[in-house]
Scaffold this motif. Structure first.
Motif, PDB file in Angstrom:
ATOM      1  N   ILE A  14       0.853  -1.188   0.000  1.00 49.02           N
ATOM      2  CA  ILE A  14       0.000   0.000   0.000  1.00 49.02           C
ATOM      3  C   ILE A  14       0.893   1.244   0.000  1.00 49.02           C
ATOM      4  O   ILE A  14       1.616   1.503   0.954  1.00 49.02           O
ATOM      5  N   MET A  15       0.845   1.996  -1.097  1.00 53.76           N
ATOM      6  CA  MET A  15       1.693   3.201  -1.253  1.00 53.76           C
ATOM      7  C   MET A  15       0.947   4.442  -0.751  1.00 53.76           C
ATOM      8  O   MET A  15       0.420   5.227  -1.539  1.00 53.76           O
ATOM      9  N   ALA A  16       0.931   4.605   0.579  1.00 53.38           N
ATOM     10  CA  ALA A  16       0.238   5.768   1.153  1.00 53.38           C
ATOM     11  C   ALA A  16       1.166   6.962   1.342  1.00 53.38           C
ATOM     12  O   ALA A  16       0.712   8.049   1.711  1.00 53.38           O
ATOM     13  N   ALA A  17       2.474   6.785   1.102  1.00 51.39           N
ATOM     14  CA  ALA A  17       3.417   7.894   1.294  1.00 51.39           C
ATOM     15  C   ALA A  17       3.182   9.004   0.266  1.00 51.39           C
ATOM     16  O   ALA A  17       2.782   8.745  -0.865  1.00 51.39           O
ATOM     17  N   ALA A  18       3.437  10.240   0.709  1.00 52.83           N
ATOM     18  CA  ALA A  18       3.422  11.392  -0.198  1.00 52.83           C
ATOM     19  C   ALA A  18       4.846  11.568  -0.716  1.00 52.83           C
ATOM     20  O   ALA A  18       5.720  12.053  -0.006  1.00 52.83           O
ATOM     21  N   VAL A  19       5.053  11.106  -1.950  1.00 50.58           N
ATOM     22  CA  VAL A  19       6.398  11.098  -2.530  1.00 50.58           C
ATOM     23  C   VAL A  19       6.612  12.388  -3.317  1.00 50.58           C
ATOM     24  O   VAL A  19       5.783  12.751  -4.148  1.00 50.58           O
ATOM     25  N   SER A  20       7.726  13.050  -3.063  1.00 52.75           N
ATOM     26  CA  SER A  20       8.032  14.277  -3.792  1.00 52.75           C
ATOM     27  C   SER A  20       8.180  13.980  -5.285  1.00 52.75           C
ATOM     28  O   SER A  20       8.889  13.045  -5.665  1.00 52.75           O
ATOM     29  N   ASP A  21       7.486  14.737  -6.114  1.00 53.43           N
ATOM     30  CA  ASP A  21       7.591  14.532  -7.563  1.00 53.43           C
ATOM     31  C   ASP A  21       8.939  14.995  -8.104  1.00 53.43           C
ATOM     32  O   ASP A  21       9.384  14.544  -9.148  1.00 53.43           O
ATOM     33  N   TYR A  22       9.595  15.921  -7.387  1.00 47.17           N
ATOM     34  CA  TYR A  22      10.872  16.488  -7.846  1.00 47.17           C
ATOM     35  C   TYR A  22      11.914  16.469  -6.739  1.00 47.17           C
ATOM     36  O   TYR A  22      11.593  16.427  -5.555  1.00 47.17           O
ATOM     37  N   ASN A  28      11.473  12.867  -9.868  1.00 44.10           N
ATOM     38  CA  ASN A  28      11.758  11.586  -9.237  1.00 44.10           C
ATOM     39  C   ASN A  28      11.047  10.480 -10.002  1.00 44.10           C
ATOM     40  O   ASN A  28      10.018  10.724 -10.633  1.00 44.10           O
ATOM     41  N   PRO A  29      11.565   9.234  -9.951  1.00 43.16           N
ATOM     42  CA  PRO A  29      10.847   8.132 -10.578  1.00 43.16           C
ATOM     43  C   PRO A  29       9.518   7.885  -9.865  1.00 43.16           C
ATOM     44  O   PRO A  29       9.393   8.162  -8.673  1.00 43.16           O
ATOM     45  N   ASP A  30       8.529   7.399 -10.604  1.00 39.74           N
ATOM     46  CA  ASP A  30       7.231   7.050 -10.017  1.00 39.74           C
ATOM     47  C   ASP A  30       7.321   5.617  -9.477  1.00 39.74           C
ATOM     48  O   ASP A  30       7.335   4.653 -10.245  1.00 39.74           O
ATOM     49  N   ILE A  31       7.408   5.494  -8.165  1.00 32.37           N
ATOM     50  CA  ILE A  31       7.614   4.192  -7.524  1.00 32.37           C
ATOM     51  C   ILE A  31       6.422   3.268  -7.763  1.00 32.37           C
ATOM     52  O   ILE A  31       6.587   2.092  -8.107  1.00 32.37           O
ATOM     53  N   LEU A  32       5.222   3.816  -7.585  1.00 26.33           N
ATOM     54  CA  LEU A  32       4.000   3.021  -7.760  1.00 26.33           C
ATOM     55  C   LEU A  32       3.910   2.449  -9.179  1.00 26.33           C
ATOM     56  O   LEU A  32       3.636   1.259  -9.368  1.00 26.33           O
ATOM     57  N   ALA A  33       4.151   3.296 -10.178  1.00 20.48           N
ATOM     58  CA  ALA A  33       4.094   2.835 -11.567  1.00 20.48           C
ATOM     59  C   ALA A  33       5.176   1.793 -11.830  1.00 20.48           C
ATOM     60  O   ALA A  33       4.953   0.802 -12.532  1.00 20.48           O
ATOM     61  N   VAL A  73      -1.583  -1.216  -4.135  1.00 23.79           N
ATOM     62  CA  VAL A  73      -2.581  -0.169  -3.940  1.00 23.79           C
ATOM     63  C   VAL A  73      -1.914   1.203  -3.949  1.00 23.79           C
ATOM     64  O   VAL A  73      -0.896   1.408  -3.289  1.00 23.79           O
ATOM     65  N   GLY A  74      -2.501   2.136  -4.703  1.00 26.15           N
ATOM     66  CA  GLY A  74      -2.012   3.505  -4.721  1.00 26.15           C
ATOM     67  C   GLY A  74      -2.981   4.445  -4.033  1.00 26.15           C
ATOM     68  O   GLY A  74      -4.138   4.096  -3.785  1.00 26.15           O
ATOM     69  N   PHE A  75      -2.500   5.619  -3.712  1.00 25.49           N
ATOM     70  CA  PHE A  75      -3.319   6.676  -3.131  1.00 25.49           C
ATOM     71  C   PHE A  75      -3.297   7.875  -4.065  1.00 25.49           C
ATOM     72  O   PHE A  75      -2.334   8.066  -4.806  1.00 25.49           O
ATOM     73  N   ALA A  76      -4.339   8.682  -4.017  1.00 27.11           N
ATOM     74  CA  ALA A  76      -4.337   9.924  -4.787  1.00 27.11           C
ATOM     75  C   ALA A  76      -5.145  10.974  -4.051  1.00 27.11           C
ATOM     76  O   ALA A  76      -6.305  10.738  -3.703  1.00 27.11           O
ATOM     77  N   ALA A  94      -8.239   7.852 -14.687  1.00 25.50           N
ATOM     78  CA  ALA A  94      -7.053   8.099 -15.518  1.00 25.50           C
ATOM     79  C   ALA A  94      -5.797   7.690 -14.760  1.00 25.50           C
ATOM     80  O   ALA A  94      -4.880   7.091 -15.332  1.00 25.50           O
ATOM     81  N   LYS A  95      -5.763   7.984 -13.457  1.00 26.91           N
ATOM     82  CA  LYS A  95      -4.563   7.682 -12.662  1.00 26.91           C
ATOM     83  C   LYS A  95      -4.375   6.189 -12.486  1.00 26.91           C
ATOM     84  O   LYS A  95      -3.262   5.675 -12.587  1.00 26.91           O
ATOM     85  N   VAL A  96      -5.447   5.447 -12.225  1.00 25.28           N
ATOM     86  CA  VAL A  96      -5.331   4.000 -12.021  1.00 25.28           C
ATOM     87  C   VAL A  96      -4.851   3.323 -13.308  1.00 25.28           C
ATOM     88  O   VAL A  96      -4.030   2.400 -13.283  1.00 25.28           O
ATOM     89  N   ARG A 144      -2.988   4.836 -15.665  1.00 21.92           N
ATOM     90  CA  ARG A 144      -1.616   5.272 -15.913  1.00 21.92           C
ATOM     91  C   ARG A 144      -0.624   4.541 -15.023  1.00 21.92           C
ATOM     92  O   ARG A 144       0.447   4.146 -15.455  1.00 21.92           O
ATOM     93  N   LYS A 145      -1.010   4.326 -13.744  1.00 28.74           N
ATOM     94  CA  LYS A 145      -0.089   3.711 -12.785  1.00 28.74           C
ATOM     95  C   LYS A 145      -0.107   2.185 -12.877  1.00 28.74           C
ATOM     96  O   LYS A 145       0.876   1.537 -12.529  1.00 28.74           O
ATOM     97  N   GLY A 146      -1.239   1.609 -13.275  1.00 27.87           N
ATOM     98  CA  GLY A 146      -1.313   0.153 -13.415  1.00 27.87           C
ATOM     99  C   GLY A 146      -1.458  -0.610 -12.112  1.00 27.87           C
ATOM    100  O   GLY A 146      -1.179  -1.804 -12.052  1.00 27.87           O
TER     101      GLY A 146
HETATM  102  O1  C5P Z   1       0.690  10.960  -9.254  1.00 31.25           O
HETATM  103  P1  C5P Z   1       0.387  11.080  -7.803  1.00 31.25           P
HETATM  104  O2  C5P Z   1       1.517  11.683  -6.998  1.00 31.25           O
HETATM  105  O3  C5P Z   1      -0.936  11.713  -7.489  1.00 31.25           O
HETATM  106  O4  C5P Z   1       0.249   9.567  -7.310  1.00 31.25           O
HETATM  107  C1  C5P Z   1       0.054   9.259  -5.977  1.00 31.25           C
HETATM  108  C2  C5P Z   1       0.397   7.808  -5.735  1.00 31.25           C
HETATM  109  O5  C5P Z   1       1.623   7.467  -6.383  1.00 31.25           O
HETATM  110  C3  C5P Z   1       0.625   7.495  -4.275  1.00 31.25           C
HETATM  111  O6  C5P Z   1       0.292   6.127  -4.043  1.00 31.25           O
HETATM  112  C4  C5P Z   1       2.117   7.752  -4.120  1.00 31.25           C
HETATM  113  O7  C5P Z   1       2.650   7.017  -3.024  1.00 31.25           O
HETATM  114  C5  C5P Z   1       2.642   7.240  -5.451  1.00 31.25           C
HETATM  115  N1  C5P Z   1       3.863   7.915  -5.957  1.00 31.25           N
HETATM  116  C6  C5P Z   1       5.014   7.173  -6.160  1.00 31.25           C
HETATM  117  N2  C5P Z   1       6.152   7.764  -6.657  1.00 31.25           N
HETATM  118  C7  C5P Z   1       6.154   9.080  -6.974  1.00 31.25           C
HETATM  119  C8  C5P Z   1       4.975   9.857  -6.789  1.00 31.25           C
HETATM  120  C9  C5P Z   1       3.854   9.234  -6.275  1.00 31.25           C
HETATM  121  O8  C5P Z   1       4.999   5.959  -5.875  1.00 31.25           O
HETATM  122  N3  C5P Z   1       7.268   9.625  -7.440  1.00 31.25           N
END
Ligand code: C5P
Length: 228
Positions: A92-100, A126-131, A144-147, A163-165, A167-169
């Protein structure tokens, strides 16, 4: 029907906000408290799962009875999650990950320039960990992702979520409508859960603990239904 237990299951939860260093004393962060993620770790523990909490910056104490791994930056979180996710039935990816993150981290404290001069920070994505973990073979595991979205209305929120589900898969997306309640620091939450096809499978509202247990029920049932 009683709650679906998680005995014998392994659950990985990321929670809190990442911090991207600029120099030895400064960072770029966000307002995530980690409350919802920590509540999910507790709810999974209470259902009998073996839980690992990957903790970025938290404003709440870590729960007892779960294993805790610290990850400060998005890069650290990526390394930890890439390693641990394949060994967990539910991630479960509930963390708020910095996009940059800053292009470069200064070894020395950045000095203030002359009065009135601007300072420009250059950032890279930053790389998208969830994707990234959702692109790997799952073998019955669930991701599981969060948004958190600021949408004008329900229809717009659902469209953003669908759209997000896609895109992230991921297998499920927990949609958090920012503005339906008191916001980030709130003890309460209102969420909509979408499945991998973008269909609405649950709506839950209440304390973050009761919301955590409600949405965990969806994932527990899905795990019970899939061959392990
Ligand atoms: O695209 P957005 O940031 O809204 O997506 C949120 C989801 O993607 C959350 O589950 C968050 O943990 C994950 N995420 C990630 N890697 C990133 C940005 C977001 O895994 N760089």
């Amino acid at each position: 029907p009683g709650e679906t237990r998680l005995e014998g299951r392994t659950v990985l939860v990321t929670a809190g906000g990442t911090r991207e260093p600029l120099d030895p004393v400064r960072y770029i962060g966000n307002r995530s408290s980690g409350r919802q993620g920590v509540a999910l770790a507790e709810a999974a523990r209470d259902r009998g799962a073996s839980v690992t909490l990957v903790a970025a910056h938290l404003e709440v104490p870590v729960p007892t009875g779960v294993e805790v791994v610290r990850a400060e930056t998005a890069a650290e979180l990526l390394a930890v999650v890439t390693d641990l996710s394949p060994r967990h039935d539910l991630t479960i990816m509930a963390a708020a990950v910095s996009d940059y993150r800053p292009v470069a981290v200064s070894d020395a404290k950045i000095k203030k320039a002359n009065t009135g001069e601007r300072l420009t920070l250059e950032l890279v994505q930053n790389p998208d960990i969830l994707a990234s973990i959702s692109a790997e073979p799952r073998h019955g595991r669930l991701i599981v992702g969060f948004a958190a979205e600021t949408a004008g209305d329900d229809a717009e929120l659902l469209a953003l979520g669908r759209a997000k589900v896609a895109r992230k898969g991921c297998d499920f997306l927990v949609l958090n409508a920012v503005g339906w309640n008191a916001g980030f620091v709130s003890e309460r939450n209102t969420v909509v859960v979408l499945d991998g096809a973008g269909d609405r499978v649950l709506e839950a509202s209440g304390t973050k603990m009761s919301v955590a247990d409600d949405i965990l029920g969806v994932f527990a049932a899905a795990l019970a239904a899939s061959p392990s």
